[in-house]
Design an enzyme around this catalytic site. Sequence first.
Site, PDB file in Angstrom:
ATOM      1  N   GLU A 233      -2.965  20.165  26.735  1.00  0.00           N
ATOM      2  CA  GLU A 233      -3.969  20.521  25.474  1.00  0.00           C
ATOM      3  C   GLU A 233      -3.563  20.429  24.171  1.00  0.00           C
ATOM      4  O   GLU A 233      -3.380  22.095  24.208  1.00  0.00           O
ATOM      5  CB  GLU A 233      -5.186  21.727  26.402  1.00  0.00           C
ATOM      6  N   CYS A 267      -8.071  25.409  17.698  1.00  0.00           N
ATOM      7  CA  CYS A 267      -7.254  24.194  17.385  1.00  0.00           C
ATOM      8  C   CYS A 267      -8.505  22.727  17.299  1.00  0.00           C
ATOM      9  O   CYS A 267      -7.554  22.142  16.450  1.00  0.00           O
ATOM     10  CB  CYS A 267      -6.837  23.492  19.183  1.00  0.00           C
TER      11      CYS A 267
HETATM   12  P1  NAD Z   1       2.660  27.763  21.264  1.00  0.00           P
HETATM   13  O1  NAD Z   1       3.036  25.997  22.096  1.00  0.00           O
HETATM   14  O2  NAD Z   1       3.719  28.128  20.600  1.00  0.00           O
HETATM   15  O3  NAD Z   1       2.862  27.923  22.961  1.00  0.00           O
HETATM   16  C1  NAD Z   1       1.889  27.707  23.927  1.00  0.00           C
HETATM   17  C2  NAD Z   1       2.390  27.939  25.125  1.00  0.00           C
HETATM   18  O4  NAD Z   1       3.897  28.059  25.424  1.00  0.00           O
HETATM   19  C3  NAD Z   1       2.777  29.529  25.367  1.00  0.00           C
HETATM   20  O5  NAD Z   1       2.094  30.405  25.750  1.00  0.00           O
HETATM   21  C4  NAD Z   1       4.058  30.257  25.293  1.00  0.00           C
HETATM   22  O6  NAD Z   1       4.873  31.042  25.721  1.00  0.00           O
HETATM   23  C5  NAD Z   1       4.585  28.897  26.012  1.00  0.00           C
HETATM   24  N1  NAD Z   1       6.327  27.492  25.614  1.00  0.00           N
HETATM   25  C6  NAD Z   1       6.845  28.528  24.395  1.00  0.00           C
HETATM   26  N2  NAD Z   1       8.016  27.170  24.621  1.00  0.00           N
HETATM   27  C7  NAD Z   1       7.627  26.546  26.267  1.00  0.00           C
HETATM   28  C8  NAD Z   1       8.393  26.130  27.049  1.00  0.00           C
HETATM   29  N3  NAD Z   1       9.916  25.720  26.068  1.00  0.00           N
HETATM   30  N4  NAD Z   1       7.813  25.540  28.274  1.00  0.00           N
HETATM   31  C9  NAD Z   1       6.862  25.863  28.720  1.00  0.00           C
HETATM   32  N5  NAD Z   1       6.528  26.766  27.709  1.00  0.00           N
HETATM   33  C10 NAD Z   1       6.263  27.368  26.670  1.00  0.00           C
HETATM   34  O7  NAD Z   1       1.578  27.074  20.965  1.00  0.00           O
HETATM   35  P2  NAD Z   1       0.559  28.896  20.377  1.00  0.00           P
HETATM   36  O8  NAD Z   1       0.498  29.359  19.099  1.00  0.00           O
HETATM   37  O9  NAD Z   1       0.057  30.206  21.439  1.00  0.00           O
HETATM   38  O10 NAD Z   1      -1.145  28.222  20.273  1.00  0.00           O
HETATM   39  C11 NAD Z   1      -1.540  27.614  18.967  1.00  0.00           C
HETATM   40  C12 NAD Z   1      -1.298  25.862  19.581  1.00  0.00           C
HETATM   41  O11 NAD Z   1      -2.122  25.646  20.272  1.00  0.00           O
HETATM   42  C13 NAD Z   1      -1.573  24.900  18.228  1.00  0.00           C
HETATM   43  O12 NAD Z   1      -1.108  23.879  18.446  1.00  0.00           O
HETATM   44  C14 NAD Z   1      -3.246  24.761  18.482  1.00  0.00           C
HETATM   45  O13 NAD Z   1      -4.120  23.869  18.352  1.00  0.00           O
HETATM   46  C15 NAD Z   1      -3.321  24.864  20.354  1.00  0.00           C
HETATM   47  N6  NAD Z   1      -4.416  25.149  21.049  1.00  0.00           N
HETATM   48  C16 NAD Z   1      -4.728  23.973  21.913  1.00  0.00           C
HETATM   49  C17 NAD Z   1      -6.117  23.664  22.599  1.00  0.00           C
HETATM   50  C18 NAD Z   1      -6.136  23.183  22.941  1.00  0.00           C
HETATM   51  O14 NAD Z   1      -6.899  23.093  23.830  1.00  0.00           O
HETATM   52  N7  NAD Z   1      -6.011  21.285  22.572  1.00  0.00           N
HETATM   53  C19 NAD Z   1      -6.607  25.083  22.503  1.00  0.00           C
HETATM   54  C20 NAD Z   1      -6.184  26.519  21.644  1.00  0.00           C
HETATM   55  C21 NAD Z   1      -4.924  25.730  21.375  1.00  0.00           C
END
Ligand code: NAD
Length: 502
Positions: A233, A267
């Site tokens: 997502e 998002c």
């Molecule tokens: P992010 O990608 O920076 O982090 C998301 C999660 O992934 C965090 O828990 C982070 O610690 C973890 N992570 C980071 N590197 C990783 C790795 N190498 N392996 C595994 N896990 C890892 O995103 P964010 O800044 O926390 O959130 C914002 C983003 O989320 C925006 O792009 C937004 O659009 C998206 N988002 C999408 C939805 C949806 O349902 N499609 C909902 C909410 C937010």
Amino acid sequence: MTEKLESTNPATGDVVGVHAVDDATSVAAVVARARHAAGWWAGGTFAGRKHVLDQWRGVLARRMGQLADVVHQETGKPHADAQLEIGLALEHLAWAASHAPTVLGRRRVRPGLLMANQSASVEYLPLGVVGVIGPWNYPVFTPMGSIAYALAAGNAVVFKPSELTTGVGVWLADSLSEVLPEQALLQTVVGGGETGAALCRAGVDKIAFTGSTATGKKVMAACAETLTPVVIEAGGKDPLLVDEDADVVAAADAATWGAFSNAGQTCTGVERVYVHERVHDRFVEELVRRARDVHAGTDADAQYGPMTLPTQTDVVRRHVDDALSRGARAVLGGPDVAADRFVQPTVLLDVPPESTAITEETFGPTVTVTKVRDMDEAVRLANGTGYGLGSAVFSKARGPELARRLRSGMTAVNGVITFVGIPALPFGGVGASGFGRVHGADGLREFTFAKAVARQRMKPVLTLTSFDRTAGADASFATLVTALHGRATQLARRPLDPGDRS
Ligand code: NAD
């Protein structure tokens, strides 16, 4: 020595929690405990699971204010917004628990004429342990879209909350263990990307990831090593279309809230608006009038709080700068409003299509408005990015038709983001927004595998699955297949009309 993670209030910088970080060894131990709980949980009944999840829902509802405090402290969003996301998460928890039996339970299917001696059934069985990796923007609602559905489908869950909202994740897991202290049904692992990567490699049966597209690719790559399935997502660049017959005031109201609520850190937030030329000027006037009354802050009147992730302010400023340098106009705000963590609303007009404010996720309180000749142009431009998460259409006559033509997982007609509050609707994207679905029946099935059983009820008239098969059986089989399917060839000779959906 164990590494520590400090959780801070983004509005003040105050430390609001200190948590021990999980490394690969402790993640493995947590997953092992979850494995034990998963066996016990899968062996129970749908009714038994519903009972536990209903108890948990009661606790969450009664302590909603407490949980909203933690969300408010860690994200900076207004308390009422925190409450809104918790309330919606509870709707999903209730739906998932009560619909799991009908969506996933065993049902018989027709065996077909060739296999008429068989009785056939399908059911959806839990995968085992599901790892959920969450973002910070809606730290309850978003991960609960996976957690609630995975639990209701009979799995145990290990949750890795965003490092910015660890306290929320710990609070959620603690609240379920109060209801069910003897089983580690929902546990939290703490840390940033390394802990998330360790969870991907810990032998879980599926990873449900919500976050940015860039991290989604890393998660997929890590999971590919062990063929661990994933739901991704990811980000969005959601468009809102305004047709010439739309209620312009309602559309402007929706665009204002869709673009600026939660500081644009949604998002499915509105990032681009395409407006029919006949109503464009009226729409812009109404949008700017409304957006002028919206401001970021910590005062009681502020509609939204700070940028939760400090570096996000730079992204907003870069996108606004880039648009302005290419000839766009800021009719409200501009680069100066992205100076610190409290970023005020920006409305951009005449933004060239190649600007990052059009092509990349901004995730901040800015919106672009583009005038279009007709709705065909609006659809073409709306579909012009790699993303495909949500979208919205304001139109009196053509709402559903335009919605269907938008390449996005969800579309709200005459509203924005309304689909997230309807638990029966699946949620997820296409393209760079990811794949797989949470919410609804698809969201329940996402955390299961289909189990098909064919049971012989009586000896077959034609024995087909044996080396004792006779030449007579082969001849009868050929006659039967010709009778069953021969006509299809003649029907297919009809010229195909791609518009014919009958
Ligand atoms: P992010 O990608 O920076 O982090 C998301 C999660 O992934 C965090 O828990 C982070 O610690 C973890 N992570 C980071 N590197 C990783 C790795 N190498 N392996 C595994 N896990 C890892 O995103 P964010 O800044 O926390 O959130 C914002 C983003 O989320 C925006 O792009 C937004 O659009 C998206 N988002 C999408 C939805 C949806 O349902 N499609 C909902 C909410 C937010």
